[in-house]
Write an enzyme that holds these catalytic residues in place. Structure first.
Site, PDB file in Angstrom:
ATOM      1  N   ASP A 156      37.660 -28.615   4.025  1.00 35.17           N
ATOM      2  CA  ASP A 156      36.846 -27.398   4.112  1.00 35.17           C
ATOM      3  C   ASP A 156      37.242 -26.417   2.997  1.00 35.17           C
ATOM      4  OD1 ASP A 156      37.627 -28.404   6.968  1.00 35.17           O
ATOM      5  OD2 ASP A 156      35.704 -27.401   7.241  1.00 35.17           O
ATOM      6  N   ASP A 175      35.922 -25.142   9.245  1.00 36.54           N
ATOM      7  CA  ASP A 175      37.164 -25.081  10.033  1.00 36.54           C
ATOM      8  C   ASP A 175      38.350 -25.460   9.142  1.00 36.54           C
ATOM      9  OD1 ASP A 175      37.290 -28.340  11.716  1.00 36.54           O
ATOM     10  OD2 ASP A 175      36.297 -27.777   9.845  1.00 36.54           O
ATOM     11  N   PHE A 204      34.887 -36.738  14.124  1.00 38.64           N
ATOM     12  CA  PHE A 204      35.509 -35.585  14.764  1.00 38.64           C
ATOM     13  C   PHE A 204      34.564 -34.399  14.963  1.00 38.64           C
ATOM     14  CE2 PHE A 204      38.629 -32.757  16.261  1.00 38.64           C
ATOM     15  CZ  PHE A 204      38.389 -31.533  15.658  1.00 38.64           C
ATOM     16  N   ASN A 205      33.841 -33.984  13.921  1.00 34.38           N
ATOM     17  CA  ASN A 205      33.013 -32.770  14.034  1.00 34.38           C
ATOM     18  C   ASN A 205      31.974 -32.885  15.154  1.00 34.38           C
ATOM     19  OD1 ASN A 205      34.331 -31.475  11.949  1.00 34.38           O
ATOM     20  ND2 ASN A 205      32.853 -32.132  10.393  1.00 34.38           N
ATOM     21  N   ASN A 240      39.696 -28.111  13.205  1.00 36.02           N
ATOM     22  CA  ASN A 240      40.954 -28.611  12.630  1.00 36.02           C
ATOM     23  C   ASN A 240      42.150 -27.793  13.127  1.00 36.02           C
ATOM     24  OD1 ASN A 240      39.936 -30.709  11.023  1.00 36.02           O
ATOM     25  ND2 ASN A 240      39.265 -29.223   9.489  1.00 36.02           N
ATOM     26  N   THR A 263      30.575 -27.653   8.108  1.00 37.82           N
ATOM     27  CA  THR A 263      31.542 -28.715   7.795  1.00 37.82           C
ATOM     28  C   THR A 263      32.609 -28.829   8.884  1.00 37.82           C
ATOM     29  OG1 THR A 263      32.977 -27.241   6.524  1.00 37.82           O
ATOM     30  CG2 THR A 263      31.222 -28.400   5.316  1.00 37.82           C
ATOM     31  N   HIS A 292      35.934 -35.116   2.688  1.00 34.64           N
ATOM     32  CA  HIS A 292      34.645 -35.142   3.386  1.00 34.64           C
ATOM     33  C   HIS A 292      33.734 -33.942   3.049  1.00 34.64           C
ATOM     34  CE1 HIS A 292      36.516 -38.056   6.198  1.00 34.64           C
ATOM     35  NE2 HIS A 292      37.543 -37.211   6.262  1.00 34.64           N
ATOM     36  N   ASP A 293      34.217 -32.732   3.327  1.00 37.15           N
ATOM     37  CA  ASP A 293      33.342 -31.566   3.413  1.00 37.15           C
ATOM     38  C   ASP A 293      32.647 -31.159   2.114  1.00 37.15           C
ATOM     39  OD1 ASP A 293      35.543 -30.034   5.869  1.00 37.15           O
ATOM     40  OD2 ASP A 293      33.895 -31.454   6.110  1.00 37.15           O
TER      41      ASP A 293
END
Ligand code: RIB
Ligand code: CA
Length: 311
Positions: A17, A12, A166-167, A41, A125, A240-241
């Protein structure tokens, strides 16, 4: 040399990402078969447009297929403000050089998995709606999935609610379908992704690569840093991703523990939490290889090499 690991990135974009796309596209240990998009996102339209623009910027052309705009249950949540109005603010990006696939995300994943001569690794992700929908629609293809390496959840606390990352928060039912699928799963939670901080030194290293792609990445990450400071009070943004991609490229880049991980679906205050049974007190079967530590230097070297090689 071993054949590259075939992967599909479900994302996203989203700043992190976008960096995950670059890593998956450039590192020779993996072969990026395709990209599928999911709202998170930003809206499905925004994140798909961003995936197209990032691929155009990087000079790559994997098939891109649109996925879910809403979670399995309920309606899409308001996209977080971390990534800006476009969901990828902060830099001038080119218009897409190619159209998205006419296939849906689930159809593209199924087609790529069927056609690949070896099992495929899925790397979600964002919210896991597309992955869950694929697993539910194609039980006959589960044996063609090598593993699922996802960014989401946390061994500790959340970032979107006190207990939910969040994910997972965006589609807890989808995460539950994935984590109860019986497939090999590697989890990159916030407890590890927060070690991958895009510090000023990291941005200087990227800038020193001296390419247009590198400069654009720095501009994007400076925006990301700004909103992370504003929203979370963190001096540097966690990337993060790409960690979920790095775990596929080099599984030894993280230390993992095989633990029972469940998704809280009903808690008033805790819905979307990844309940990681670190002391095995629940009696539940272990189902997820949970990343507990990250080799940060090796991660950033991997990222730098990818940006350099695509530049
Ligand atoms: O909580 C971090 C996750 O949420 C990352 O995947 C980021 O891109 C957002 O989707
Ligand atoms: Ca994401």
């Amino acid at each position: 040399m071993n054949q590259p690991i075939p992967v599909i990135l479900d994302c996203d974009p989203g700043h992190d990402d976008a960096m995950a796309i670059l890593l998956a596209a450039a590192n020779p240990a993996v072969e990026l078969l395709g990209i599928t998009t999911v709202s998170g996102n930003g809206s499905l339209d925004k994140v798909t447009y961003n995936a197209q623009r990032i691929c155009t910027l990087a000079g790559i052309a994997p098939p891109i297929a649109r996925g879910a705009n809403d979670p399995l249950v309920g309606k899409a949540s308001a996209a977080p403000t971390i990534h800006g109005a476009s969901a990828l603010d902060g830099a001038e990006l080119p218009e897409p050089a190619y159209d998205v696939s006419p296939l849906s995300a689930v159809e593209l994943i199924a087609e790529l998995v069927r056609e690949c001569d070896r099992p495929v690794t899925l790397i979600p992700t964002g919210p896991m709606t597309n992955i869950a929908s694929f697993l539910l629609a194609h039980p006959e293809l589960h044996s063609r999935i090598e593993k699922i390496s996802f960014m989401g959840g946390s061994v500790t606390r959340g970032n979107w609610t006190p207990y939910a990352e969040f994910n997972i928060w965006a589609d807890p039912e989808a995460a539950d379908v994935v984590l109860t699928s019986g497939l090999p799963i590697v989890m990159t939670g916030l407890n590890v992704s927060h070690m991958a901080l895009a510090t000023p030194e990291v941005l200087d290293r990227i800038d020193a690569l001296g390419t247009h792609l590198a400069t654009t990445c720095v501009d994007l990450l400076k925006f990301f840093a700004h909103t992370y400071r504003d929203v979370f009070g963190m001096p540097d943004p966690p990337l993060h991703d790409p960690v979920a991609v790095a775990c596929v490229i080099d599984p030894s880049i993280v230390s993992t523990e095989f633990l029972p991980v469940s998704i809280e679906l009903n808690g008033t205050l805790t819905r979307g939490a990844t309940v990681v049974d670190v002391h095995s007190v629940t009696g539940r079967e272990a189902n997820v290889h949970v990343a507990m530590d990250l080799n940060v230097d090796r991660f950033w070297n991997m990222m730098m090499d990818s940006i350099r090689d695509l530049g």
